[in-house]
Enzyme design. Sequence first.
Site, mmCIF file in Angstrom:
data_model
loop_
_atom_site.group_PDB
_atom_site.id
_atom_site.type_symbol
_atom_site.label_atom_id
_atom_site.label_comp_id
_atom_site.label_asym_id
_atom_site.label_seq_id
_atom_site.Cartn_x
_atom_site.Cartn_y
_atom_site.Cartn_z
ATOM 1 N N TYR A 156 0.906 -1.260 -0.121
ATOM 2 C CA TYR A 156 0.092 -0.178 0.155
ATOM 3 C C TYR A 156 0.907 1.194 0.000
ATOM 4 O O TYR A 156 0.594 2.185 -0.403
ATOM 5 C CB TYR A 156 -1.041 -0.027 1.220
ATOM 6 C CG TYR A 156 -2.183 0.799 0.890
ATOM 7 C CD1 TYR A 156 -2.985 0.826 -0.088
ATOM 8 C CD2 TYR A 156 -2.531 2.043 1.907
ATOM 9 C CE1 TYR A 156 -4.168 1.550 -0.187
ATOM 10 C CE2 TYR A 156 -3.665 2.688 1.634
ATOM 11 C CZ TYR A 156 -4.419 2.600 0.576
ATOM 12 O OH TYR A 156 -5.468 3.309 0.205
ATOM 13 N N LYS A 163 -3.139 8.438 2.600
ATOM 14 C CA LYS A 163 -4.363 8.229 3.394
ATOM 15 C C LYS A 163 -4.355 8.832 4.783
ATOM 16 O O LYS A 163 -5.410 9.291 5.313
ATOM 17 C CB LYS A 163 -4.964 6.920 3.416
ATOM 18 C CG LYS A 163 -5.427 6.189 2.168
ATOM 19 C CD LYS A 163 -6.470 7.212 1.472
ATOM 20 C CE LYS A 163 -7.212 6.274 0.216
ATOM 21 N NZ LYS A 163 -8.160 7.204 -0.557
#
Length: 264
Positions: A156, A163
């Site tokens: 990720y 995020k």
Amino acid sequence: MAGLMEGKRGLIMGVANNRSIAYGIAKALHAQGAEMAFTYQGEALHRRVEPIAAEFGSDLVLPCDVTDPDAMDAVFNVLKSKWGKLDFLVHAIGFSNKEELEGRYVDTTPGNFALTMNISVFSLTALAKRAEALMDDGGSILTLTYYGAEKVLPNYNVMGVAKAALEASVRYLASDLGPQKIRVNAISAGPIKTLAASGISDLREMLKWNEENAPLRKNVTIDEVGNSALYLLSDLSSGVTGEIHYVDSGYNIIGMKAMPKDAP
Ligand code: NAD
């Protein structure tokens, strides 16, 4: 319950196809009477988004690449002249170069770091500023985040860092805009196979892991995210702002799944 969004007008950003989270959100809002405008990024998506907008009774389909401030201005100018106001905004946008959604985070390049932050994080602030000018009677802004903001997940990488910044932006925006009764929240969705998610290496393993370890023992759907978005975008959540609301089958609460006593 019907008509929760009756009389409300909003902008949906981030539909790429009918597997997009933004599509699931638009579907839930449409069922409750919302009037919506849609944006698309690039001509290829125009052809896909137009019939989707029509499915939800809308012919307001506008181009918008969030790296282009003039394009964002143009969208809000159209909304101002057509509607004069805005009640809600859905920001379901994220991007990072696929080559950096595998391997080590430490290898992130400065160019892709900046691009990822601009598209996936700063755009929320840039759009909230423009939405504020049309939300005279208050409003609700919603973005999409993922658990990779808080914990390390394989591949990720820079998206997790983005995020985390997005979630912090939600809190700062909620504080800035709260006095004007504009609420800002995020849904932290569990993994779902969408176009954007397909860019993450080993997505299949991620989906399997979530399904096996989340309390509900299943992955979430875009309809489930859509129904929670309906709550956050409607007056049902009038006392809620600055929140990160998990729609992940409960995965985030688990430290370690209980093992059967006689497991080998
Ligand atoms: P998707 O591919 O359907 O949607 C991503 C959207 O971002 C697309 O419509 C794309 O056009 C848009 N976009 C990318 N760059 C853009 C730019 N420069 N300007 C304007 N639009 C741009 O995938 P999705 O999974 O529905 O993603 C929506 C949001 O949900 C993203 O923020 C994603 O990170 C987040 N999210 C996804 C998952 C998941 O597992 N799918 C989980 C949690 C959060």
